[in-house]
Scaffold this active site. Structure first.
Site, PDB file in Angstrom:
ATOM      1  N   GLU A  78      47.488  38.731  36.849  1.00  0.00           N
ATOM      2  CA  GLU A  78      46.254  38.289  37.499  1.00  0.00           C
ATOM      3  C   GLU A  78      45.805  39.350  38.495  1.00  0.00           C
ATOM      4  O   GLU A  78      46.561  39.728  39.397  1.00  0.00           O
ATOM      5  CB  GLU A  78      46.425  36.948  38.208  1.00  0.00           C
ATOM      6  CG  GLU A  78      45.109  36.472  38.834  1.00  0.00           C
ATOM      7  CD  GLU A  78      45.091  34.998  39.183  1.00  0.00           C
ATOM      8  OE1 GLU A  78      44.318  34.615  40.077  1.00  0.00           O
ATOM      9  OE2 GLU A  78      45.841  34.222  38.562  1.00  0.00           O
ATOM     10  N   GLU A 103      46.910  42.254  44.323  1.00  0.00           N
ATOM     11  CA  GLU A 103      45.962  41.934  45.393  1.00  0.00           C
ATOM     12  C   GLU A 103      46.128  42.950  46.518  1.00  0.00           C
ATOM     13  O   GLU A 103      47.242  43.422  46.766  1.00  0.00           O
ATOM     14  CB  GLU A 103      46.231  40.515  45.906  1.00  0.00           C
ATOM     15  CG  GLU A 103      45.402  40.066  47.091  1.00  0.00           C
ATOM     16  CD  GLU A 103      43.915  40.063  46.791  1.00  0.00           C
ATOM     17  OE1 GLU A 103      43.221  40.929  47.357  1.00  0.00           O
ATOM     18  OE2 GLU A 103      43.461  39.218  45.998  1.00  0.00           O
ATOM     19  N   ASP A 130      45.978  48.952  44.494  1.00  0.00           N
ATOM     20  CA  ASP A 130      44.771  49.051  43.688  1.00  0.00           C
ATOM     21  C   ASP A 130      45.136  48.670  42.251  1.00  0.00           C
ATOM     22  O   ASP A 130      46.013  49.269  41.643  1.00  0.00           O
ATOM     23  CB  ASP A 130      44.258  50.495  43.768  1.00  0.00           C
ATOM     24  CG  ASP A 130      43.005  50.756  42.946  1.00  0.00           C
ATOM     25  OD1 ASP A 130      42.630  49.912  42.115  1.00  0.00           O
ATOM     26  OD2 ASP A 130      42.419  51.839  43.132  1.00  0.00           O
ATOM     27  N   ASP A 153      34.397  39.849  43.077  1.00  0.00           N
ATOM     28  CA  ASP A 153      33.144  40.021  43.800  1.00  0.00           C
ATOM     29  C   ASP A 153      32.053  40.444  42.823  1.00  0.00           C
ATOM     30  O   ASP A 153      32.229  41.385  42.059  1.00  0.00           O
ATOM     31  CB  ASP A 153      33.283  41.074  44.898  1.00  0.00           C
ATOM     32  CG  ASP A 153      32.132  41.019  45.876  1.00  0.00           C
ATOM     33  OD1 ASP A 153      30.996  41.301  45.467  1.00  0.00           O
ATOM     34  OD2 ASP A 153      32.371  40.701  47.043  1.00  0.00           O
ATOM     35  N   LYS A 157      23.712  42.915  44.464  1.00  0.00           N
ATOM     36  CA  LYS A 157      22.593  43.849  44.569  1.00  0.00           C
ATOM     37  C   LYS A 157      22.678  44.905  43.467  1.00  0.00           C
ATOM     38  O   LYS A 157      23.736  45.437  43.188  1.00  0.00           O
ATOM     39  CB  LYS A 157      22.594  44.526  45.942  1.00  0.00           C
ATOM     40  CG  LYS A 157      22.317  43.580  47.098  1.00  0.00           C
ATOM     41  CD  LYS A 157      22.295  44.332  48.424  1.00  0.00           C
ATOM     42  CE  LYS A 157      22.007  43.384  49.585  1.00  0.00           C
ATOM     43  NZ  LYS A 157      21.989  44.102  50.890  1.00  0.00           N
ATOM     44  N   ASP A 189      31.447  32.582  39.225  1.00  0.00           N
ATOM     45  CA  ASP A 189      30.467  31.564  39.601  1.00  0.00           C
ATOM     46  C   ASP A 189      29.073  32.169  39.775  1.00  0.00           C
ATOM     47  O   ASP A 189      28.189  31.518  40.324  1.00  0.00           O
ATOM     48  CB  ASP A 189      30.904  30.845  40.878  1.00  0.00           C
ATOM     49  CG  ASP A 189      31.113  31.800  42.040  1.00  0.00           C
ATOM     50  OD1 ASP A 189      31.573  32.933  41.809  1.00  0.00           O
ATOM     51  OD2 ASP A 189      30.822  31.424  43.193  1.00  0.00           O
ATOM     52  N   THR A 228      40.535  25.277  41.643  1.00  0.00           N
ATOM     53  CA  THR A 228      40.772  25.502  43.061  1.00  0.00           C
ATOM     54  C   THR A 228      39.861  24.608  43.902  1.00  0.00           C
ATOM     55  O   THR A 228      38.862  24.067  43.419  1.00  0.00           O
ATOM     56  CB  THR A 228      40.501  26.964  43.430  1.00  0.00           C
ATOM     57  OG1 THR A 228      39.105  27.242  43.234  1.00  0.00           O
ATOM     58  CG2 THR A 228      41.325  27.907  42.566  1.00  0.00           C
ATOM     59  N   LYS A 229      40.201  24.468  45.184  1.00  0.00           N
ATOM     60  CA  LYS A 229      39.358  23.696  46.096  1.00  0.00           C
ATOM     61  C   LYS A 229      37.965  24.298  46.168  1.00  0.00           C
ATOM     62  O   LYS A 229      36.956  23.591  46.225  1.00  0.00           O
ATOM     63  CB  LYS A 229      39.993  23.667  47.485  1.00  0.00           C
ATOM     64  CG  LYS A 229      41.278  22.865  47.567  1.00  0.00           C
ATOM     65  CD  LYS A 229      41.836  22.884  48.987  1.00  0.00           C
ATOM     66  CE  LYS A 229      43.132  22.093  49.067  1.00  0.00           C
ATOM     67  NZ  LYS A 229      43.708  22.124  50.439  1.00  0.00           N
ATOM     68  N   PHE A 230      37.897  25.615  46.146  1.00  0.00           N
ATOM     69  CA  PHE A 230      36.617  26.321  46.183  1.00  0.00           C
ATOM     70  C   PHE A 230      35.759  25.927  44.984  1.00  0.00           C
ATOM     71  O   PHE A 230      34.577  25.594  45.123  1.00  0.00           O
ATOM     72  CB  PHE A 230      36.891  27.826  46.172  1.00  0.00           C
ATOM     73  CG  PHE A 230      35.741  28.675  45.743  1.00  0.00           C
ATOM     74  CD1 PHE A 230      34.740  29.025  46.631  1.00  0.00           C
ATOM     75  CD2 PHE A 230      35.650  29.139  44.442  1.00  0.00           C
ATOM     76  CE1 PHE A 230      33.677  29.818  46.235  1.00  0.00           C
ATOM     77  CE2 PHE A 230      34.594  29.927  44.033  1.00  0.00           C
ATOM     78  CZ  PHE A 230      33.612  30.263  44.930  1.00  0.00           C
TER      79      PHE A 230
END
Length: 250
Positions: A78, A103, A130, A153, A157, A189, A228-230
């Site tokens: 992951e 991570e 990385d 992310d 833009k 999302d 997830t909660k998010f």
């Protein structure tokens, strides 16, 4: 809004003159920035006490996965696990599968390690590096059963699109690390980023989309991906989430 703390919206990415033949991590574009953050006692304990047992670094060099985990088992990687909630749930639910999390955000790494220790997990290892360098330098070719990239992310833009981690060179690197019929599973999302991911993957050689014709290029949210909660909060607000699963086909 994304959950992956490894890739916050503010950019400190750098650019450089590296040639297209240079390793991906040296081409000058970073898809993340490292943010300073307060460490809780549990997160500090994870980094200080648990890291020696479960932590990995670039200096460890190429990995033999069977030797690393002491067994031959399916392996899931992951990328950008954020605070690690999903990865911990998967490692608990699937003790016969080995997991490697990557991570750069220290609080997230510390929290994951603390939780892994509390649950006595032995099927989980962690890089605070990385992801591109880990893939290029440490993970063996053709050995990974699943690569997961959840809520990276989106760099919404247009001028920042080059910083999105899902790019042709990146998905080709993933393909070389996947075992035959291994899968690359993405979730986002941001609908525009989902469309970007699909466009990149559809053009990438050596992959096939696993989606049915009535939902392609996306798949319904798989039950095996922890909610997830998010994400649950977003669902209540009517926010969409798009999953894409592509299989190595060559």
């Amino acid at each position: 809004m994304t959950e992956n703390n490894a890739t916050p919206p503010e950019s400190a990415a750098t650019t450089g003159p590296e040639s297209p033949d240079a390793p991906l991590h040296r081409r000058g574009i970073k898809s993340y920035v490292i943010r300073a953050g307060r460490m809780t006692p549990a997160q500090t304990r994870g980094l200080e006490d648990v890291w020696p047992r479960l932590g990995l670094s670039l200096e460890d060099g190429p990995q033999d996965l069977q030797a690393l985990f002491g067994r031959r088992a399916p392996c899931v990687v992951e990328i950008g696990f954020g605070m690690g909630t999903s990865l911990i749930e998967q490692a608990k639910a699937h003790p016969d599968t080995d997991f490697i999390g990557i991570e750069v955000h220290a609080p997230g790494v510390g929290k994951l390690l603390d939780e892994a220790d509390k649950h006595g997990l032995t099927n989980l290892r962690v890089y605070r590096e990385d992801a591109l360098r880990v893939l290029e330098e440490c993970l063996p070719e053709g050995a990974i059963d699943t690569v997961q990239l959840f809520f990276p992310d989106p760099w919404p833009k247009k001028k920042h699109h080059k910083r999105r981690i899902v790019q042709p060179a990146f998905v080709e690197l993933i393909r070389t690390r996947l075992a035959p019929n291994g899968v690359f599973h993405m979730a986002t999302d941001w609908e525009a980023y989902a469309e970007w991911m699909a466009e990149v993957m559809e053009a990438a050689p050596g992959y096939e989309n696993t989606a049915d014709a009535d939902t392609a290029p996306f798949v319904p949210r798989p039950s095996f991906r922890p909610l997830t909660k998010f994400e649950a909060r977003g669902e209540k607000l009517g926010h969409g989430v798009w999953d894409l699963i592509y299989r190595r086909a060559d």
